[in-house]
Design a protein around this motif. Structure first.
Motif, PDB file in Angstrom:
ATOM      1  N   SER A  24       0.807  -1.223   0.000  1.00 15.85           N
ATOM      2  CA  SER A  24       0.000   0.000   0.000  1.00 15.85           C
ATOM      3  C   SER A  24       0.838   1.270   0.000  1.00 15.85           C
ATOM      4  CB  SER A  24      -0.924   0.009   1.221  1.00 15.85           C
ATOM      5  OG  SER A  24      -0.181   0.031   2.428  1.00 15.85           O
TER       6      SER A  24
ATOM      7  N   GLN B 250       0.155   1.138  -7.145  1.00 13.46           N
ATOM      8  CA  GLN B 250       0.494  -0.012  -7.985  1.00 13.46           C
ATOM      9  C   GLN B 250       0.355   0.285  -9.466  1.00 13.46           C
ATOM     10  OE1 GLN B 250       1.255  -3.226  -6.180  1.00 13.46           O
ATOM     11  NE2 GLN B 250       2.383  -3.233  -8.084  1.00 13.46           N
TER      12      GLN B 250
ATOM     13  N   THR C 145       3.032  -6.427  -2.697  1.00 10.72           N
ATOM     14  CA  THR C 145       2.304  -5.702  -3.734  1.00 10.72           C
ATOM     15  C   THR C 145       0.913  -5.359  -3.216  1.00 10.72           C
ATOM     16  OG1 THR C 145       1.563  -7.802  -4.680  1.00 10.72           O
ATOM     17  CG2 THR C 145       3.516  -6.784  -5.673  1.00 10.72           C
ATOM     18  N   GLU C 146       0.181  -4.620  -4.012  1.00 15.39           N
ATOM     19  CA  GLU C 146      -1.214  -4.296  -3.711  1.00 15.39           C
ATOM     20  C   GLU C 146      -2.060  -4.607  -4.941  1.00 15.39           C
ATOM     21  OE1 GLU C 146      -3.448  -0.547  -1.585  1.00 15.39           O
ATOM     22  OE2 GLU C 146      -2.322  -0.142  -3.413  1.00 15.39           O
ATOM     23  N   PRO C 147      -2.868  -5.696  -4.883  1.00 15.67           N
ATOM     24  CA  PRO C 147      -3.091  -6.604  -3.756  1.00 15.67           C
ATOM     25  C   PRO C 147      -1.882  -7.520  -3.541  1.00 15.67           C
ATOM     26  CG  PRO C 147      -4.227  -7.422  -5.686  1.00 15.67           C
ATOM     27  CD  PRO C 147      -3.677  -6.069  -6.063  1.00 15.67           C
ATOM     28  N   GLU C 148      -1.946  -8.291  -2.434  1.00 17.74           N
ATOM     29  CA  GLU C 148      -0.811  -9.135  -2.062  1.00 17.74           C
ATOM     30  C   GLU C 148      -0.494 -10.161  -3.149  1.00 17.74           C
ATOM     31  OE1 GLU C 148       1.686 -10.364   1.431  1.00 17.74           O
ATOM     32  OE2 GLU C 148       1.481  -8.770   0.000  1.00 17.74           O
TER      33      GLU C 148
END
Length: 339
Positions: free
Chosen positions: A252, A256, A275-278
């Protein structure tokens, strides 16, 4: 004849797989020297064990990944609970306001977990400046050696500038491990002063200056509302051409979409453990871009590295049972500005 003081009763509260990995029989035996603990008794969800006997005399919780939140209803079932020893990093998932209202003592193994994250980061920095990822890809594809200096002018680790965003436990460990190398180290952290930064071996600068002046930037800030997308499109654009962004903190912290656009252009490189999302969608170009190293959140303690966390937690239990203060306490004030 004096009586032997009763040892405090402890309880495991975590995911079963984590308990098995962190506390094998020899670790439980050592714990048993300081406290009363049933190795077969494990709480993964307090709501699923309404008839669990004996919670009223639990004084110490040993927690880890997978521990359910310790809300007011849970604490009401443990009126004698005084302390939580967390055999992992952040306690934000399970230590609630009700814990602070109760006045519980809280400890964490975040310092132990910081070591492998810092080691991963240092490896990423050294490999990034040496262009290991790109050279290995080219060699694998073409089966040929060329003059890498022509392809990567000035590459290597001598007198490069490395910037850290955040003087967290991990950030400070990274600075310590980078000290022997021939780097100029910059640090951005709004809670730090220049003297403290110098003592850590870095020069304190504003974030924009750090981003614009570094060959490698590594993120070590906590995930807070004010750090959400800390590196947005404007700030990512400040990175020099050919710079590398390393993120082992939280996805977050970075926009991204903006990051994907930057690395897709080939202008910058990235080493991303979060990352975002994981877990990114299967269509994300970050999986296949030659200038991106993407790993599935492996920088923290895994495998044999878990033993460091186990030892840290056991030592904290021993300190508590001996009437000593925790070596790695967590306070409500510090938690508000940390991971």
């Amino acid at each position: 004849m004096p009586t032997t003081p009763l040892r405090p009763r402890a309880l495991f509260a975590m995911g079963r797989s984590h308990r098995d990995a962190l506390f094998p029989p020899e670790a439980v035996r050592r714990l048993s020297l300081s406290c009363e603990i049933d190795p077969e008794l494990l709480v993964e969800d307090f709501a699923q064990v309404p008839g669990l006997a004996g919670l009223d005399d639990v004084e110490l919780l040993i927690t880890s990944w997978g521990c359910p939140p310790l809300d007011a209803a849970v604490l009401a079932r443990m009126p004698r609970l005084k302390a939580v020893v967390h055999a992992a990093g952040s306690v934000k998932h399970h230590v609630t306001q009700a814990c602070w209202d109760r006045g519980l003592l809280v400890s964490t193994a975040a310092a132990a977990n910081a070591v492998p994250v810092a080691e991963y980061t240092v490896a990423a920095v050294l490999f990034a400046n040496k262009r290991v990822l790109e050279i290995a890809g080219h060699y694998r594809e073409h089966h040929a050696v060329e003059d890498w200096t022509l392809r990567f002018p000035g590459f290597g680790n001598h007198r490069r500038t490395v910037g850290l965003v955040g003087a967290s436990l991990v950030g400070r460990k990274v600075l310590e491990l980078l000290r022997p190398f021939d780097f100029e180290l910059l640090l951005a952290d709004p809670l730090l002063d220049h003297a403290t930064a110098r003592a850590l071996g870095a020069r304190l600068v504003e974030l924009d200056e750090l981003l614009a002046g570094c060959d490698v930037v590594s993120l070590h800030a906590p995930a807070l509302p004010e750090t959400h997308h800390l590196l947005d499109a404007r700030r990512l654009a400040l990175l020099p051409d050919g710079a590398t962004l390393v993120n082992t903190a939280r996805g977050s912290l970075v926009d991204q979409h903006a990051l994907t656009a930057e690395v897709s252009s080939g202008r910058i490189h990235a080493v991303l453990d979060v990352t975002e999302p994981e877990v990114l969608p299967a269509t994300s170009p970050l999986y296949t871009l030659p200038n991106v190293l993407l790993t599935p959140h492996i920088a923290g303690s895994l495998g044999g590295e878990l033993r460091r966390i186990t030892i840290s937690a056991i030592e904290e239990v021993e300190r508590y049972c001996a009437g000593s203060e925790f070596a790695h306490p967590v306070t409500r004030a510090a938690l508000a500005v940390s991971a």
